[in-house]
Design a protein around this motif. Structure first.
Motif, PDB file in Angstrom:
ATOM      1  N   VAL A  24       0.173  -5.433  10.847  1.00 46.04           N
ATOM      2  CA  VAL A  24       0.163  -4.501   9.713  1.00 46.04           C
ATOM      3  C   VAL A  24       1.012  -5.047   8.563  1.00 46.04           C
ATOM      4  N   LEU A  25       2.186  -5.575   8.881  1.00 45.23           N
ATOM      5  CA  LEU A  25       3.043  -6.140   7.844  1.00 45.23           C
ATOM      6  C   LEU A  25       2.398  -7.353   7.191  1.00 45.23           C
ATOM      7  N   ALA A  26       1.735  -8.184   7.965  1.00 41.20           N
ATOM      8  CA  ALA A  26       1.059  -9.357   7.407  1.00 41.20           C
ATOM      9  C   ALA A  26      -0.074  -8.945   6.463  1.00 41.20           C
ATOM     10  N   VAL A  27      -0.816  -7.923   6.837  1.00 44.44           N
ATOM     11  CA  VAL A  27      -1.899  -7.448   5.977  1.00 44.44           C
ATOM     12  C   VAL A  27      -1.336  -6.875   4.678  1.00 44.44           C
ATOM     13  N   LEU A  28      -0.271  -6.083   4.779  1.00 40.56           N
ATOM     14  CA  LEU A  28       0.325  -5.503   3.571  1.00 40.56           C
ATOM     15  C   LEU A  28       0.893  -6.579   2.642  1.00 40.56           C
ATOM     16  N   LEU A  29       1.601  -7.550   3.217  1.00 38.50           N
ATOM     17  CA  LEU A  29       2.159  -8.619   2.383  1.00 38.50           C
ATOM     18  C   LEU A  29       1.074  -9.507   1.789  1.00 38.50           C
ATOM     19  N   THR A  30      -0.014  -9.713   2.516  1.00 38.39           N
ATOM     20  CA  THR A  30      -1.129 -10.494   1.982  1.00 38.39           C
ATOM     21  C   THR A  30      -1.797  -9.766   0.826  1.00 38.39           C
ATOM     22  N   CYS A  31      -1.966  -8.460   0.963  1.00 34.90           N
ATOM     23  CA  CYS A  31      -2.531  -7.679  -0.142  1.00 34.90           C
ATOM     24  C   CYS A  31      -1.617  -7.711  -1.364  1.00 34.90           C
ATOM     25  N   LEU A  32      -0.324  -7.602  -1.133  1.00 31.33           N
ATOM     26  CA  LEU A  32       0.630  -7.662  -2.239  1.00 31.33           C
ATOM     27  C   LEU A  32       0.590  -9.018  -2.928  1.00 31.33           C
ATOM     28  N   PHE A  33       0.536 -10.091  -2.145  1.00 31.02           N
ATOM     29  CA  PHE A  33       0.472 -11.425  -2.725  1.00 31.02           C
ATOM     30  C   PHE A  33      -0.838 -11.656  -3.470  1.00 31.02           C
ATOM     31  N   SER A  34      -1.942 -11.127  -2.954  1.00 30.66           N
ATOM     32  CA  SER A  34      -3.215 -11.318  -3.651  1.00 30.66           C
ATOM     33  C   SER A  34      -3.251 -10.538  -4.965  1.00 30.66           C
ATOM     34  N   MET A  35      -2.621  -9.349  -4.993  1.00 28.82           N
ATOM     35  CA  MET A  35      -2.531  -8.622  -6.259  1.00 28.82           C
ATOM     36  C   MET A  35      -1.664  -9.380  -7.262  1.00 28.82           C
ATOM     37  N   MET A  36      -0.564  -9.943  -6.777  1.00 27.52           N
ATOM     38  CA  MET A  36       0.308 -10.720  -7.653  1.00 27.52           C
ATOM     39  C   MET A  36      -0.414 -11.963  -8.170  1.00 27.52           C
ATOM     40  N   LEU A  37      -1.194 -12.603  -7.311  1.00 31.44           N
ATOM     41  CA  LEU A  37      -1.942 -13.793  -7.702  1.00 31.44           C
ATOM     42  C   LEU A  37      -3.024 -13.454  -8.712  1.00 31.44           C
TER      43      LEU A  37
END
Length: 134
Positions: A24-37
């Motif tokens: 769950v944490l990996a999915v949330l951080l990946t979504c956050l990074f993709s929004m930032m990207l």
């Protein structure tokens, strides 16, 4: 060996909670990074793989920590199990999405996830306060 048999249910529950929290944490951080990207245009796309390795390592570290706080013992074993199961999940999803071969980045990802699981497990067991989950 009989001590492991008595704690088997608690260890399995702790590992499952740790792996679930890691994913769950990996999915949330990946979504956050993709929004930032997506919002910033100055980030080079070459660092995506390395940031993903860091995100996966951090999430396994936190997941193994949570699992070992719940289990209260056997930090090395539980941390390694959390790292290995999370690695298998990431590997299975990655191999189902692409047809790339296993390369150096996969070896680095494996080492980082297992090492972070071990570190998270050891630090989770060596905590002063204990959390009680029945």
């Amino acid at each position: 060996m009989s001590d492991f048999g008595n704690d088997k249910g608690r260890i399995v529950k702790a590992v499952m909670i740790g792996v679930l929290s890691s994913v769950v944490l990996a999915v949330l951080l990946t979504c956050l990074f993709s929004m930032m990207l997506n919002m910033m245009s100055g980030i080079p796309y070459d660092i995506i793989d390395y940031v993903m390795v860091a995100i996966e390592g951090f999430s396994v570290l936190i997941g193994a920590y949570i699992a070992c706080v719940i289990a209260k013992s056997k930090g090395l074993i539980i941390g390694t199990l959390c790292g290995a199961i999370s690695l298998l999940i990431v590997f299975a999803v990655g191999m189902s999405m692409t047809k790339n071969n296993i390369g150096l980045l996969t070896v680095i990802r494996s080492a980082v996830m297992l090492l972070c699981g071990i570190i998270g497990g050891i630090t989770g067991v060596n905590r002063k306060e204990r959390v009680r989950i029945k």
